[in-house]
Design a protein around this motif. Sequence first.
Motif, PDB file in Angstrom:
ATOM      1  N   ALA A  80       0.832  -1.209   0.000  1.00  0.00           N
ATOM      2  CA  ALA A  80       0.000   0.000   0.000  1.00  0.00           C
ATOM      3  C   ALA A  80       0.865   1.256   0.000  1.00  0.00           C
ATOM      4  O   ALA A  80       0.578   2.227  -0.706  1.00  0.00           O
ATOM      5  CB  ALA A  80      -0.931  -0.013   1.213  1.00  0.00           C
ATOM      6  N   ILE A  81       1.941   1.239   0.771  1.00  0.00           N
ATOM      7  CA  ILE A  81       2.881   2.368   0.781  1.00  0.00           C
ATOM      8  C   ILE A  81       3.561   2.483  -0.578  1.00  0.00           C
ATOM      9  O   ILE A  81       3.714   3.578  -1.130  1.00  0.00           O
ATOM     10  CB  ILE A  81       3.934   2.195   1.887  1.00  0.00           C
ATOM     11  N   GLY A  82       3.967   1.347  -1.134  1.00  0.00           N
ATOM     12  CA  GLY A  82       4.641   1.363  -2.429  1.00  0.00           C
ATOM     13  C   GLY A  82       3.796   1.990  -3.518  1.00  0.00           C
ATOM     14  O   GLY A  82       4.291   2.769  -4.342  1.00  0.00           O
ATOM     15  N   LYS A  83       2.511   1.674  -3.527  1.00  0.00           N
ATOM     16  CA  LYS A  83       1.617   2.245  -4.531  1.00  0.00           C
ATOM     17  C   LYS A  83       1.430   3.745  -4.315  1.00  0.00           C
ATOM     18  O   LYS A  83       1.389   4.523  -5.266  1.00  0.00           O
ATOM     19  CB  LYS A  83       0.268   1.531  -4.479  1.00  0.00           C
ATOM     20  N   ALA A  84       1.293   4.146  -3.049  1.00  0.00           N
ATOM     21  CA  ALA A  84       1.035   5.560  -2.759  1.00  0.00           C
ATOM     22  C   ALA A  84       2.250   6.438  -3.034  1.00  0.00           C
ATOM     23  O   ALA A  84       2.137   7.507  -3.634  1.00  0.00           O
ATOM     24  CB  ALA A  84       0.589   5.711  -1.302  1.00  0.00           C
ATOM     25  N   ILE A  85       3.414   5.991  -2.616  1.00  0.00           N
ATOM     26  CA  ILE A  85       4.609   6.827  -2.724  1.00  0.00           C
ATOM     27  C   ILE A  85       5.062   7.009  -4.176  1.00  0.00           C
ATOM     28  O   ILE A  85       5.762   7.969  -4.506  1.00  0.00           O
ATOM     29  CB  ILE A  85       5.746   6.237  -1.858  1.00  0.00           C
ATOM     30  N   THR A  86       4.656   6.095  -5.047  1.00  0.00           N
ATOM     31  CA  THR A  86       5.034   6.190  -6.461  1.00  0.00           C
ATOM     32  C   THR A  86       3.941   6.820  -7.327  1.00  0.00           C
ATOM     33  O   THR A  86       4.092   6.888  -8.548  1.00  0.00           O
ATOM     34  CB  THR A  86       5.370   4.796  -7.019  1.00  0.00           C
ATOM     35  N   HIS A 110       7.412  -1.384  -7.290  1.00  0.00           N
ATOM     36  CA  HIS A 110       6.336  -0.504  -7.746  1.00  0.00           C
ATOM     37  C   HIS A 110       6.867   0.545  -8.728  1.00  0.00           C
ATOM     38  O   HIS A 110       6.166   0.923  -9.667  1.00  0.00           O
ATOM     39  CB  HIS A 110       5.675   0.165  -6.546  1.00  0.00           C
ATOM     40  N   ILE A 111       8.085   1.002  -8.498  1.00  0.00           N
ATOM     41  CA  ILE A 111       8.716   1.915  -9.462  1.00  0.00           C
ATOM     42  C   ILE A 111       8.894   1.210 -10.802  1.00  0.00           C
ATOM     43  O   ILE A 111       8.584   1.765 -11.868  1.00  0.00           O
ATOM     44  CB  ILE A 111      10.072   2.416  -8.926  1.00  0.00           C
TER      45      ILE A 111
END
Length: 254
Positions: A80-86, A110-111
Amino acid sequence: MAQVGNAKVSRTAPPGAKSDRARHERAANQTEPKIAAKPRGAAAKRPSGAPSRVTSAIVFFREFLRSPAAVGALFPTSAAIGKAITSRIGLESAEFVAEIGAGTGPITKHILRTINHERCTFFAVEINEKLAHEFRSRFPDVHLVCGDALKLRSLAQQVRGTKHRGHAGLDAVVCAIPVSLLPAAARNALFEEVAKSLKPGGWLSLITYQVPMTPKARELRRALRAHFDEVRMLPPVWGNVPPGFILQARCRPK
Protein backbone atom coordinates in the motif's frame (compact mmCIF):
# COMPACT_ATOMS: atom_id res chain seq x y z
CA MET A 1 -8.28 -83.28 -8.20
CA ALA A 2 -11.06 -82.24 -10.60
CA GLN A 3 -12.92 -84.42 -13.08
CA VAL A 4 -13.99 -83.32 -16.62
CA GLY A 5 -15.90 -86.10 -18.22
CA ASN A 6 -13.95 -89.26 -17.62
CA ALA A 7 -10.61 -87.48 -17.35
CA LYS A 8 -9.18 -86.49 -14.00
CA VAL A 9 -7.30 -83.18 -14.06
CA SER A 10 -4.88 -82.21 -11.34
CA ARG A 11 -4.94 -78.54 -10.15
CA THR A 12 -1.45 -78.78 -8.80
CA ALA A 13 1.38 -77.38 -10.95
CA PRO A 14 3.81 -79.74 -12.51
CA PRO A 15 7.10 -80.17 -10.68
CA GLY A 16 9.39 -77.14 -11.02
CA ALA A 17 6.64 -74.79 -12.25
CA LYS A 18 6.46 -72.85 -8.99
CA SER A 19 10.20 -72.27 -8.89
CA ASP A 20 10.21 -71.13 -12.56
CA ARG A 21 7.46 -68.59 -11.89
CA ALA A 22 9.28 -67.28 -8.83
CA ARG A 23 12.44 -66.81 -10.90
CA HIS A 24 10.51 -64.83 -13.56
CA GLU A 25 8.95 -62.58 -10.92
CA ARG A 26 12.33 -61.85 -9.31
CA ALA A 27 13.82 -61.00 -12.71
CA ALA A 28 10.93 -58.65 -13.51
CA ASN A 29 11.33 -56.85 -10.17
CA GLN A 30 15.01 -56.32 -10.87
CA THR A 31 14.55 -54.91 -14.38
CA GLU A 32 11.46 -52.71 -13.90
CA PRO A 33 12.30 -49.29 -12.39
CA LYS A 34 10.36 -48.30 -9.30
CA ILE A 35 8.78 -44.85 -9.43
CA ALA A 36 8.33 -43.19 -6.05
CA ALA A 37 4.95 -41.57 -5.62
CA LYS A 38 5.01 -37.79 -4.97
CA PRO A 39 3.58 -37.06 -1.53
CA ARG A 40 0.28 -35.27 -1.59
CA GLY A 41 0.55 -31.55 -1.07
CA ALA A 42 4.29 -31.50 -1.77
CA ALA A 43 5.32 -27.99 -2.73
CA ALA A 44 7.74 -27.11 -5.49
CA LYS A 45 11.18 -26.13 -4.28
CA ARG A 46 12.14 -22.45 -4.57
CA PRO A 47 14.94 -21.97 -7.08
CA SER A 48 18.30 -21.36 -5.43
CA GLY A 49 19.23 -17.68 -5.28
CA ALA A 50 15.59 -16.49 -5.31
CA PRO A 51 15.03 -14.98 -1.83
CA SER A 52 11.56 -14.90 -0.38
CA ARG A 53 9.78 -11.94 1.15
CA VAL A 54 10.26 -13.63 4.53
CA THR A 55 14.03 -13.70 4.01
CA SER A 56 14.04 -10.01 3.11
CA ALA A 57 11.95 -9.17 6.16
CA ILE A 58 14.36 -11.07 8.43
CA VAL A 59 17.37 -9.25 6.98
CA PHE A 60 15.58 -5.93 7.35
CA PHE A 61 14.58 -6.68 10.95
CA ARG A 62 18.13 -7.65 11.91
CA GLU A 63 19.50 -4.42 10.48
CA PHE A 64 16.83 -2.48 12.38
CA LEU A 65 18.04 -4.06 15.62
CA ARG A 66 21.61 -3.09 14.72
CA SER A 67 20.73 0.50 13.86
CA PRO A 68 17.11 1.55 14.52
CA ALA A 69 17.58 5.20 13.60
CA ALA A 70 19.24 4.41 10.28
CA VAL A 71 16.70 1.79 9.18
CA GLY A 72 13.70 3.60 10.64
CA ALA A 73 11.12 0.79 10.71
CA LEU A 74 10.75 -2.74 12.05
CA PHE A 75 9.76 -4.25 8.71
CA PRO A 76 9.89 -3.29 5.01
CA THR A 77 7.13 -0.99 3.79
CA SER A 78 3.88 -2.53 2.58
CA ALA A 79 2.48 -2.74 -0.94
CA ALA A 80 0.00 0.00 0.00
CA ILE A 81 2.88 2.37 0.78
CA GLY A 82 4.64 1.36 -2.43
CA LYS A 83 1.62 2.25 -4.53
CA ALA A 84 1.03 5.56 -2.76
CA ILE A 85 4.61 6.83 -2.72
CA THR A 86 5.03 6.19 -6.46
CA SER A 87 1.77 7.87 -7.48
CA ARG A 88 1.18 11.40 -8.77
CA ILE A 89 4.84 12.25 -9.44
CA GLY A 90 4.95 11.58 -13.18
CA LEU A 91 6.89 8.31 -13.15
CA GLU A 92 5.04 7.12 -16.25
CA SER A 93 6.67 9.81 -18.41
CA ALA A 94 9.92 10.27 -16.45
CA GLU A 95 13.30 9.91 -18.12
CA PHE A 96 15.55 9.81 -15.03
CA VAL A 97 14.47 8.47 -11.62
CA ALA A 98 16.29 7.63 -8.39
CA GLU A 99 15.23 5.78 -5.27
CA ILE A 100 17.16 6.58 -2.09
CA GLY A 101 17.06 4.39 0.98
CA ALA A 102 16.00 1.45 -1.16
CA GLY A 103 16.48 -1.16 1.59
CA THR A 104 15.55 -4.63 0.33
CA GLY A 105 13.39 -3.22 -2.46
CA PRO A 106 9.73 -3.18 -1.31
CA ILE A 107 9.15 0.12 -3.13
CA THR A 108 11.44 -0.67 -6.05
CA LYS A 109 9.05 -3.18 -7.58
CA HIS A 110 6.34 -0.50 -7.75
CA ILE A 111 8.72 1.92 -9.46
CA LEU A 112 9.64 -0.77 -11.99
CA ARG A 113 5.97 -1.41 -12.73
CA THR A 114 5.32 2.29 -13.37
CA ILE A 115 8.26 3.65 -15.36
CA ASN A 116 8.66 3.29 -19.11
CA HIS A 117 11.73 1.06 -19.37
CA GLU A 118 12.43 2.09 -22.97
CA ARG A 119 12.93 5.75 -22.11
CA CYS A 120 13.67 5.92 -18.38
CA THR A 121 17.01 5.51 -16.60
CA PHE A 122 16.46 4.25 -13.06
CA PHE A 123 18.89 3.62 -10.22
CA ALA A 124 18.66 2.97 -6.50
CA VAL A 125 20.85 4.02 -3.57
CA GLU A 126 21.31 2.11 -0.29
CA ILE A 127 24.08 2.81 2.22
CA ASN A 128 23.65 -0.37 4.31
CA GLU A 129 25.80 -3.12 2.78
CA LYS A 130 23.69 -6.06 4.03
CA LEU A 131 20.47 -4.51 2.77
CA ALA A 132 22.21 -3.70 -0.51
CA HIS A 133 23.28 -7.36 -0.86
CA GLU A 134 19.71 -8.52 -0.29
CA PHE A 135 18.46 -5.92 -2.79
CA ARG A 136 20.84 -7.16 -5.49
CA SER A 137 19.71 -10.74 -4.99
CA ARG A 138 16.10 -9.68 -5.55
CA PHE A 139 16.70 -7.17 -8.37
CA PRO A 140 19.86 -8.22 -10.21
CA ASP A 141 19.00 -6.07 -13.24
CA VAL A 142 18.57 -2.80 -11.30
CA HIS A 143 21.52 -0.43 -11.05
CA LEU A 144 22.14 -0.18 -7.30
CA VAL A 145 24.72 2.14 -5.77
CA CYS A 146 25.86 1.24 -2.25
CA GLY A 147 26.55 4.80 -1.21
CA ASP A 148 25.41 8.00 0.49
CA ALA A 149 22.31 9.84 -0.70
CA LEU A 150 24.01 13.10 0.32
CA LYS A 151 26.10 12.64 -2.85
CA LEU A 152 23.04 12.17 -5.06
CA ARG A 153 24.08 14.67 -7.75
CA SER A 154 27.44 12.98 -8.20
CA LEU A 155 25.86 9.53 -8.25
CA ALA A 156 23.27 10.64 -10.79
CA GLN A 157 25.95 12.06 -13.06
CA GLN A 158 27.93 8.81 -12.90
CA VAL A 159 24.85 6.72 -13.69
CA ARG A 160 23.69 8.88 -16.56
CA GLY A 161 27.14 8.84 -18.13
CA THR A 162 29.29 11.33 -19.93
CA LYS A 163 27.06 11.38 -23.02
CA HIS A 164 24.55 13.45 -21.04
CA ARG A 165 26.68 16.51 -20.33
CA GLY A 166 25.62 19.39 -18.15
CA HIS A 167 23.03 19.03 -15.40
CA ALA A 168 21.89 15.39 -15.20
CA GLY A 169 18.66 16.43 -13.54
CA LEU A 170 16.30 13.85 -12.11
CA ASP A 171 12.60 13.87 -12.89
CA ALA A 172 11.71 12.24 -9.57
CA VAL A 173 13.29 10.97 -6.37
CA VAL A 174 11.51 8.38 -4.24
CA CYS A 175 12.79 8.42 -0.67
CA ALA A 176 12.35 5.73 1.99
CA ILE A 177 15.02 7.18 4.29
CA PRO A 178 13.55 7.84 7.78
CA VAL A 179 13.97 11.60 7.41
CA SER A 180 11.91 12.42 10.50
CA LEU A 181 14.47 10.55 12.62
CA LEU A 182 17.47 12.39 11.18
CA PRO A 183 19.11 15.28 13.04
CA ALA A 184 17.91 18.62 11.66
CA ALA A 185 21.26 19.38 10.02
CA ALA A 186 21.43 16.03 8.22
CA ARG A 187 17.78 16.24 7.14
CA ASN A 188 18.20 19.74 5.74
CA ALA A 189 21.40 18.72 3.93
CA LEU A 190 19.53 15.80 2.35
CA PHE A 191 16.64 18.00 1.21
CA GLU A 192 19.07 20.51 -0.27
CA GLU A 193 20.94 17.79 -2.14
CA VAL A 194 17.73 16.29 -3.53
CA ALA A 195 16.40 19.70 -4.57
CA LYS A 196 19.62 20.44 -6.44
CA SER A 197 19.57 17.03 -8.13
CA LEU A 198 16.05 17.48 -9.53
CA LYS A 199 15.03 19.16 -12.76
CA PRO A 200 12.80 22.22 -12.43
CA GLY A 201 9.37 20.86 -11.64
CA GLY A 202 10.76 17.49 -10.50
CA TRP A 203 9.24 15.68 -7.53
CA LEU A 204 10.48 14.25 -4.25
CA SER A 205 8.14 11.66 -2.71
CA LEU A 206 8.88 10.40 0.80
CA ILE A 207 7.31 8.45 3.64
CA THR A 208 7.00 9.46 7.28
CA TYR A 209 5.34 7.75 10.21
CA GLN A 210 4.83 10.97 12.13
CA VAL A 211 1.17 11.85 12.75
CA PRO A 212 0.54 15.12 10.82
CA MET A 213 -0.42 17.27 13.82
CA THR A 214 2.63 16.43 15.94
CA PRO A 215 5.46 18.97 16.33
CA LYS A 216 7.93 16.70 14.48
CA ALA A 217 5.58 16.37 11.51
CA ARG A 218 5.11 20.14 11.32
CA GLU A 219 8.86 20.66 11.53
CA LEU A 220 9.34 18.21 8.68
CA ARG A 221 6.90 20.08 6.45
CA ARG A 222 8.59 23.40 7.25
CA ALA A 223 11.96 21.94 6.29
CA LEU A 224 10.54 20.76 2.96
CA ARG A 225 9.04 24.18 2.22
CA ALA A 226 12.44 25.77 2.77
CA HIS A 227 13.82 23.85 -0.22
CA PHE A 228 10.84 23.11 -2.44
CA ASP A 229 8.20 25.14 -4.19
CA GLU A 230 5.14 23.02 -3.39
CA VAL A 231 4.54 20.53 -0.56
CA ARG A 232 1.50 18.27 -0.32
CA MET A 233 0.44 15.33 1.82
CA LEU A 234 -1.48 12.36 0.46
CA PRO A 235 -4.24 10.58 2.42
CA PRO A 236 -2.94 8.33 5.23
CA VAL A 237 -1.98 4.79 4.29
CA TRP A 238 -3.73 2.68 6.90
CA GLY A 239 -2.72 -0.61 5.30
CA ASN A 240 0.79 -0.31 6.73
CA VAL A 241 2.15 -1.06 10.21
CA PRO A 242 2.51 1.59 11.49
CA PRO A 243 0.26 3.78 9.30
CA GLY A 244 2.29 5.83 6.85
CA PHE A 245 2.00 9.36 5.52
CA ILE A 246 3.30 10.34 2.09
CA LEU A 247 4.75 13.82 1.58
CA GLN A 248 5.49 15.05 -1.92
CA ALA A 249 7.48 18.18 -2.76
CA ARG A 250 8.03 19.79 -6.16
CA CYS A 251 11.32 21.41 -7.04
CA ARG A 252 11.26 25.15 -7.52
CA PRO A 253 12.54 26.59 -10.82
CA LYS A 254 16.33 26.95 -10.95
